[in-house]
Motif scaffolding. Structure first.
Motif, mmCIF file in Angstrom:
data_model
loop_
_atom_site.group_PDB
_atom_site.id
_atom_site.type_symbol
_atom_site.label_atom_id
_atom_site.label_comp_id
_atom_site.label_asym_id
_atom_site.label_seq_id
_atom_site.Cartn_x
_atom_site.Cartn_y
_atom_site.Cartn_z
ATOM 1 N N ARG A 177 -0.052 4.563 -1.375
ATOM 2 C CA ARG A 177 -0.781 5.779 -1.770
ATOM 3 C C ARG A 177 -0.116 7.039 -1.236
ATOM 4 O O ARG A 177 -0.128 8.082 -1.878
ATOM 5 N N VAL B 105 0.866 -1.181 0.000
ATOM 6 C CA VAL B 105 0.000 0.000 0.000
ATOM 7 C C VAL B 105 0.902 1.230 0.000
ATOM 8 O O VAL B 105 1.598 1.508 0.973
ATOM 9 N N GLN C 42 -1.488 3.600 -7.298
ATOM 10 C CA GLN C 42 -2.129 4.137 -6.102
ATOM 11 C C GLN C 42 -1.838 5.619 -5.869
ATOM 12 O O GLN C 42 -2.629 6.312 -5.228
ATOM 13 N N ASN C 43 -0.676 6.116 -6.327
ATOM 14 C CA ASN C 43 -0.311 7.495 -5.962
ATOM 15 C C ASN C 43 -0.086 8.423 -7.141
ATOM 16 O O ASN C 43 0.303 9.579 -6.941
ATOM 17 N N THR D 168 2.984 5.070 -8.825
ATOM 18 C CA THR D 168 2.330 3.767 -8.824
ATOM 19 C C THR D 168 0.851 3.996 -9.132
ATOM 20 O O THR D 168 0.366 5.136 -9.075
#
Length: 332
Positions: A148, A146, A308-309, A306
Motif C-alpha cells: 500500500r 503488502v 492496494q496502492n 497495485t
C-alpha cells in the motif's frame, strides 16, 4: 546489533582519510544516527567501522550566499525549519522538515543524513524476507506482498520501494545543488543527479562514491521559492510516512498567469519525482483546477500500481491542488 569500531572525526579531511584507510569493507559515516542505528539494530546494516561526523566543524549553519540559501549538512532539521531565512525565502523547506518525523527526531537528525535515509519498506527492514535492495538477486517480497505504501513511479521488476523523505522532494522542486567531499576531493552535484532509480541495481541508491559525504545544500532563493508550499497526506499526523506529498512553488504575472511553476511529488516514486511535463503545460496559463488536473495526467501514464496502492495516484493530484492553492495565497 553486531560489534563495530567507533571513532569521531574532527575534520572533513580526517573523516575521509579514516574511511579511505579503513580495513573494514563497509565503513559508514554517522551524523544524527536516526536511520543508521535503527538499521544496525535490525541487522540490515552491519558496518565494522562507524565514523561519527558530528564533531566536524563548520558544517552547522544556515546563511545567504550570492542570492542562494546555503545549509550545512550537519545542521539539525529543527534548526533549519525554524530559521527566519528559510521560512521567509523558502517556506516549502521549512514545511517539509516540520512535517517529517517527530520533534525529538528532528532535534537529532541532520540535513545530510536526512537526504540519504534509506527506504522504510518493511521487507527491506526485515531480514527474513527477500529484498533485492538489501541482498541483490534475492527477489522482492513487496511485489506480491503488502504494498500500500510502495512506489508507483520509477519502479522496476526488481524493486518498488518508495523514497520516504520529505526534504529531498522540496529540494528537487527548486533545483538544489549539493557540495560533496570524498577521497578524490570536492565536487558539486545537482539534487536531480543524486538519487538513482532501482532499475537492475536497486541496492545502489545514490551516485555518491565510496567515502563521499554531503557537506552543504544550496537552494536558489527565487520568487517562486518565496511563494511555495509543501503538503503531505498520511494515515496519521505523526509517526507515519506520507501516502502522497507535493512541493509547489509559483510566480504569477500581473494578469495572474503562471510565469513560473515548480512541482515535485513525494512518497509516490522510488526517487523524488519532478513533474516536468505538468510544469511545462501550466507555464503561461491561468492556474485553475481543471487545467492542473489535465497537466498532471501525463505524469502518471507510466505509473505501475497495485490493487492496494492505485488510490494514491488520485490522492497525489488532490495534494498538488492543495499545494498550489496555498502557494497562490502566499503570492497574494
Amino acid at each position: 546489533m553486531r560489534a563495530f569500531t567507533y571513532t569521531r572525526a574532527r575534520s572533513t579531511a580526517e573523516a575521509v582519510s579514516t574511511f579511505a584507510t579503513s580495513p573494514d569493507d563497509q565503513p559508514h559515516y554517522l551524523s544524527g544516527g536516526t536511520t543508521l542505528v535503527d538499521l544496525m539494530k535490525l541487522d540490515v546494516e552491519a558496518p565494522g567501522l562507524v565514523i561519527d561526523l558530528t564533531d566536524v566543524p563548520d558544517l552547522d549553519f544556515v546563511r545567504e550566499e550570492q542570492g542562494d540559501l546555503v545549509i550545512g549538512a550537519l545542521t539539525r532539521m529543527n534548526d533549519v525549519a525554524n530559521h527566519s531565512l528559510v521560512s521567509t525565502n523558502c517556506p516549502v523547506l521549512a514545511e517539509s522538515l516540520l512535517s517529517a518525523a517527530s520533534q525529538q527526531l528532528r532535534n537529532m537528525a541532520r540535513i545530510g543524513g536526512n537526504l540519504l535515509q534509506r527506504t522504510r519498506c518493511g521487507y527491506f527492514r526485515s531480514v527474513e524476507f527477500s529484498c533485492n535492495k538489501r541482498q541483490p538477486g534475492s527477489g522482492c517480497s513487496a511485489m506480491e506482498g503488502v504494498n500500500r505504501h510502495h512506489a508507483v513511479l520509477g519502479t522496476s521488476d526488481r524493486c518498488i520501494a518508495v523514497y520516504p523523505g520529505d526534504l529531498a522532494v522540496a529540494l528537487t522542486a527548486f533545483d538544489a545543488s549539493l557540495s560533496v567531499i570524498g577521497p578524490d576531493g570536492t565536487r558539486s552535484i545537482s539534487i536531480h543527479d543524486l538519487f538513482v532509480p532501482p532499475g537492475d541495481t536497486p541496492h545502489r541508491e545514490t551516485t555518491l562514491e565510496p567515502g563521499e559525504f554531503i557537506t552543504a545544500v544550496r537552494v536558489p532563493m527565487t520568487p517562486a521559492a518565496q511563494s511555495s508550499s509543501y503538503q503531505k497526506v498520511s494515515d496519521r499526523s505523526s509517526y507515519s510516512f506520507a501516502l502522497a506529498s507535493a512541493a509547489v512553488g509559483l510566480h504569477l504575472d500581473a494578469g495572474g498567469t503562471a510565469s513560473e511553476i515548480r512541482i515535485a511529488l513525494g512518497s509516490l516514486g522510488t526517487v523524488p519525482w519532478r513533474a516536468r511535463e505538468a510544469e511545462q503545460a501550466l507555464t503561461g496559463t491561468q492556474l485553475d483546477e481543471a487545467s492542473i488536473r489535465r497537466a498532471l495526467e501525463p505524469e502518471f501514464r507510466s505509473a505501475r500500481t497495485t490493487p492496494q496502492n492505485h488510490f494514491r495516484v488520485r490522492l497525489a493530484v488532490e495534494t498538488v491542488l492543495e499545494a498550489v492553492a496555498t502557494a497562490q495565497q502566499r503570492m497574494g
